[in-house]
Design an enzyme around this catalytic site. Structure first.
Site, PDB file in Angstrom:
ATOM      1  N   LEU A 109       1.492   4.644   3.475  1.00  0.00           N
ATOM      2  CA  LEU A 109       0.559   4.231   2.433  1.00  0.00           C
ATOM      3  C   LEU A 109      -0.240   3.023   2.913  1.00  0.00           C
ATOM      4  O   LEU A 109       0.290   2.149   3.611  1.00  0.00           O
ATOM      5  CB  LEU A 109       1.310   3.863   1.155  1.00  0.00           C
ATOM      6  CG  LEU A 109       2.220   4.940   0.568  1.00  0.00           C
ATOM      7  CD1 LEU A 109       2.630   4.558  -0.845  1.00  0.00           C
ATOM      8  CD2 LEU A 109       1.575   6.308   0.590  1.00  0.00           C
ATOM      9  N   GLY A 154       5.241   6.352   4.263  1.00  0.00           N
ATOM     10  CA  GLY A 154       4.506   7.498   3.700  1.00  0.00           C
ATOM     11  C   GLY A 154       4.153   8.548   4.750  1.00  0.00           C
ATOM     12  O   GLY A 154       4.011   9.733   4.433  1.00  0.00           O
ATOM     13  N   ASN A 178      10.919   3.129   5.971  1.00  0.00           N
ATOM     14  CA  ASN A 178      11.249   1.715   6.219  1.00  0.00           C
ATOM     15  C   ASN A 178      10.873   0.797   5.066  1.00  0.00           C
ATOM     16  O   ASN A 178      10.734  -0.409   5.244  1.00  0.00           O
ATOM     17  CB  ASN A 178      10.528   1.248   7.495  1.00  0.00           C
ATOM     18  CG  ASN A 178       9.012   1.344   7.379  1.00  0.00           C
ATOM     19  OD1 ASN A 178       8.503   2.286   6.774  1.00  0.00           O
ATOM     20  ND2 ASN A 178       8.295   0.387   7.926  1.00  0.00           N
ATOM     21  N   GLU A 179      10.726   1.355   3.853  1.00  0.00           N
ATOM     22  CA  GLU A 179      10.206   0.570   2.727  1.00  0.00           C
ATOM     23  C   GLU A 179      10.930  -0.746   2.501  1.00  0.00           C
ATOM     24  O   GLU A 179      10.304  -1.765   2.209  1.00  0.00           O
ATOM     25  CB  GLU A 179      10.247   1.407   1.429  1.00  0.00           C
ATOM     26  CG  GLU A 179       9.107   2.394   1.264  1.00  0.00           C
ATOM     27  CD  GLU A 179       9.248   3.658   2.096  1.00  0.00           C
ATOM     28  OE1 GLU A 179      10.243   3.782   2.844  1.00  0.00           O
ATOM     29  OE2 GLU A 179       8.368   4.528   2.018  1.00  0.00           O
TER      30      GLU A 179
HETATM   31  N1  CO8 Z   1      -1.733  -0.047   5.653  1.00  0.00           N
HETATM   32  C1  CO8 Z   1      -2.836  -0.771   5.908  1.00  0.00           C
HETATM   33  N2  CO8 Z   1      -3.149  -1.253   7.127  1.00  0.00           N
HETATM   34  C2  CO8 Z   1      -2.300  -0.995   8.134  1.00  0.00           C
HETATM   35  C3  CO8 Z   1      -1.130  -0.254   7.942  1.00  0.00           C
HETATM   36  C4  CO8 Z   1      -0.850   0.241   6.630  1.00  0.00           C
HETATM   37  N3  CO8 Z   1       0.227   0.974   6.345  1.00  0.00           N
HETATM   38  N4  CO8 Z   1      -0.476  -0.166   9.127  1.00  0.00           N
HETATM   39  C5  CO8 Z   1      -1.225  -0.829  10.022  1.00  0.00           C
HETATM   40  N5  CO8 Z   1      -2.327  -1.338   9.439  1.00  0.00           N
HETATM   41  C6  CO8 Z   1      -3.410  -2.091  10.065  1.00  0.00           C
HETATM   42  C7  CO8 Z   1      -2.884  -3.320  10.791  1.00  0.00           C
HETATM   43  O1  CO8 Z   1      -2.743  -4.431   9.920  1.00  0.00           O
HETATM   44  C8  CO8 Z   1      -3.979  -3.543  11.819  1.00  0.00           C
HETATM   45  O2  CO8 Z   1      -5.072  -4.137  11.143  1.00  0.00           O
HETATM   46  P1  CO8 Z   1      -6.064  -5.176  11.931  1.00  0.00           P
HETATM   47  O3  CO8 Z   1      -6.732  -4.332  12.981  1.00  0.00           O
HETATM   48  O4  CO8 Z   1      -6.990  -5.650  10.854  1.00  0.00           O
HETATM   49  O5  CO8 Z   1      -5.193  -6.258  12.499  1.00  0.00           O
HETATM   50  C9  CO8 Z   1      -4.406  -2.121  12.183  1.00  0.00           C
HETATM   51  O6  CO8 Z   1      -3.970  -1.289  11.099  1.00  0.00           O
HETATM   52  C10 CO8 Z   1      -3.750  -1.603  13.454  1.00  0.00           C
HETATM   53  O7  CO8 Z   1      -2.358  -1.788  13.357  1.00  0.00           O
HETATM   54  P2  CO8 Z   1      -1.448  -2.141  14.633  1.00  0.00           P
HETATM   55  O8  CO8 Z   1      -2.164  -3.093  15.527  1.00  0.00           O
HETATM   56  O9  CO8 Z   1      -0.108  -2.540  14.130  1.00  0.00           O
HETATM   57  O10 CO8 Z   1      -1.407  -0.696  15.347  1.00  0.00           O
HETATM   58  P3  CO8 Z   1      -0.333  -0.157  16.390  1.00  0.00           P
HETATM   59  O11 CO8 Z   1      -0.931   1.055  16.987  1.00  0.00           O
HETATM   60  O12 CO8 Z   1       0.158  -1.236  17.298  1.00  0.00           O
HETATM   61  O13 CO8 Z   1       0.938   0.269  15.478  1.00  0.00           O
HETATM   62  C11 CO8 Z   1       1.947   1.259  13.546  1.00  0.00           C
HETATM   63  C12 CO8 Z   1       0.805   1.328  14.574  1.00  0.00           C
HETATM   64  C13 CO8 Z   1       3.282   1.531  14.251  1.00  0.00           C
HETATM   65  C14 CO8 Z   1       1.687   2.327  12.514  1.00  0.00           C
HETATM   66  C15 CO8 Z   1       1.974  -0.149  12.930  1.00  0.00           C
HETATM   67  O14 CO8 Z   1       0.660  -0.486  12.499  1.00  0.00           O
HETATM   68  C16 CO8 Z   1       2.885  -0.298  11.755  1.00  0.00           C
HETATM   69  O15 CO8 Z   1       4.095  -0.360  11.919  1.00  0.00           O
HETATM   70  N6  CO8 Z   1       2.301  -0.363  10.545  1.00  0.00           N
HETATM   71  C17 CO8 Z   1       3.045  -0.591   9.337  1.00  0.00           C
HETATM   72  C18 CO8 Z   1       3.574   0.688   8.830  1.00  0.00           C
HETATM   73  C19 CO8 Z   1       4.331   0.487   7.557  1.00  0.00           C
HETATM   74  O16 CO8 Z   1       5.253  -0.295   7.445  1.00  0.00           O
HETATM   75  N7  CO8 Z   1       3.917   1.236   6.556  1.00  0.00           N
HETATM   76  C20 CO8 Z   1       4.563   1.164   5.267  1.00  0.00           C
HETATM   77  C21 CO8 Z   1       3.569   1.435   4.182  1.00  0.00           C
HETATM   78  S1  CO8 Z   1       4.432   1.545   2.627  1.00  0.00           S
HETATM   79  C22 CO8 Z   1       4.670   3.210   2.339  1.00  0.00           C
HETATM   80  O17 CO8 Z   1       4.135   4.040   3.020  1.00  0.00           O
HETATM   81  C23 CO8 Z   1       5.538   3.685   1.199  1.00  0.00           C
HETATM   82  C24 CO8 Z   1       5.510   2.775   0.078  1.00  0.00           C
HETATM   83  C25 CO8 Z   1       6.298   3.257  -1.100  1.00  0.00           C
HETATM   84  C26 CO8 Z   1       6.050   2.326  -2.273  1.00  0.00           C
HETATM   85  C27 CO8 Z   1       7.158   2.265  -3.231  1.00  0.00           C
HETATM   86  C28 CO8 Z   1       6.972   1.083  -4.173  1.00  0.00           C
HETATM   87  C29 CO8 Z   1       7.768   1.228  -5.431  1.00  0.00           C
END
Ligand code: CO8
Length: 303
Positions: A109, A154, A178-179
């Site tokens: 997400l 997500g 990994n939430e």
């Molecule tokens: N949302 C928004 N932006 C993101 C996300 C995301 N999920 N993931 C990465 N970005 C952004 C980064 O901040 C970065 O932005 P900027 O260029 O402005 O610095 C850009 O994307 C590139 O990211 P990286 O440099 O980290 O890219 P890599 O290729 O090195 O890594 C990964 C890619 C492995 C995907 C890494 O970005 C990562 O680990 N991202 C986080 C993923 C994560 O933890 N997602 C969880 C989202 S929550 C969810 O999906 C379920 C929620 C359920 C809610 C329940 C509530 C009740």
């Protein structure tokens, strides 16, 4: 806006799509039906590209939303429209979902959709997340996730909705729900989908610790079904699809429904309450603070 309104309305996307197809019915009088079907289902919107092969009945959906295919409201709206279009076309029997972005299947997400947004907007976003899950988990098509990069949260959920998961055998990639690492909680239907795939105990450990698995670990616990070299993910998905399509559709579809219906019915019956829960949880100050810290950590990790 019309697309989002369709997601919100009672008849939803089916209503919108039937309007669209009735509008195009005049065109079909003078154009070959095969060509019309191909045109209808080969589409490139900004965030999703669909290639539909009429001869095999298989569509490949490429997620192409830079940088990391995060699931924003706009992304989810386009994604759902495209899945529904394919679902309604009975010549489309199989769907392969993959990524055009390097190294990432989907980052899950879009965190920016959950940070600093109004309750109304959060509710709209969550309905779209539910819609994606409902569409994929209940799809009559054979669905295969061709996971050619990391797939946290997500992104993992999207993969779990598919009938089969093939992942690139690259130890730099990870997959999992990994939430808790973000200080948020995977809702019951994320949990149920994982339990249905890998069992209760493995899910309990995975969710409490917010574990992200390497491809080989994911294979070991059954989170993915097959690992292949990175450049073979899509070709293997296509070969695997042929095997699945050899099974008569009606028998496979009824079996799939038998396995998944109780989980789907659970969300359908609690959909509004689930939206309310999400909105009240995500807008709490403490949760907003956790999200801000996580976003800062993502940025620092990069720098
Ligand atoms: N949302 C928004 N932006 C993101 C996300 C995301 N999920 N993931 C990465 N970005 C952004 C980064 O901040 C970065 O932005 P900027 O260029 O402005 O610095 C850009 O994307 C590139 O990211 P990286 O440099 O980290 O890219 P890599 O290729 O090195 O890594 C990964 C890619 C492995 C995907 C890494 O970005 C990562 O680990 N991202 C986080 C993923 C994560 O933890 N997602 C969880 C989202 S929550 C969810 O999906 C379920 C929620 C359920 C809610 C329940 C509530 C009740």
């Amino acid at each position: 806006m019309a697309l989002r309104a369709a997601l919100r309305s009672k008849c939803g996307l089916s209503g919108l799509l039937s309007q669209l197809s009735s509008r195009s019915s005049h065109a079909r009088v003078c154009v070959s039906p095969v060509l019309v079907a191909q045109q209808r289902n080969n589409s490139t919107s900004s965030k999703v590209k669909v290639e539909f092969d009429q001869s095999t009945g298989v569509a490949v959906m490429h997620m192409q939303s830079p940088p990391v295919n995060s699931l924003s409201l706009d992304f989810l709206t386009e994604f759902c429209i495209n899945v529904e279009k394919l679902e309604m076309d009975k010549t489309c029997r199989g769907l392969i979902i993959t990524s055009s972005q390097p190294k990432v299947f989907s980052a899950g997400l879009d965190i920016m959709e959950m940070y600093g947004k109004s309750p109304e907007r959060c509710g709209e976003f969550w309905r779209a997340v539910q819609e994606m899950w409902l569409k994929l988990y209940s799809s009559d098509m054979v669905t295969i996730a061709a996971i050619n990069g990391s797939s946290p949260a997500g992104g993992c959920l999207m993969s779990l909705t598919c009938d089969y998961r093939i992942m690139a055998d690259n130890p730099r990639y990870s997959i999992g729900l990994n939430e808790t690492q973000l200080g948020i909680v995977a809702p019951f239907w994320f949990k149920d989908t994982m339990v249905n795939t890998v069992g209760h105990r493995t899910t309990e450990l995975a969710l409490e610790l917010g574990l992200l698995y390497s491809p080989s670990e994911a294979l070991k616990i059954g989170l993915v079904d097959l690992l292949v070299p990175e450049d073979e993910v899509l070709t293997t998905a296509t070969k695997t699809m042929t095997k699945w399509l050899a099974i008569p559709d009606h028998a496979r579809q009824i079996t799939k429904s038998m396995m998944r219906k109780p989980t789907i019915d659970k969300l359908t019956s609690k959909r509004e309450a689930d939206i309310q829960n999400f909105v009240s949880f995500i807008t709490k100050d403490s949760i907003q603070k956790s999200l801000r810290m996580y976003l800062e950590m993502l940025k620092k990790r990069r720098g």
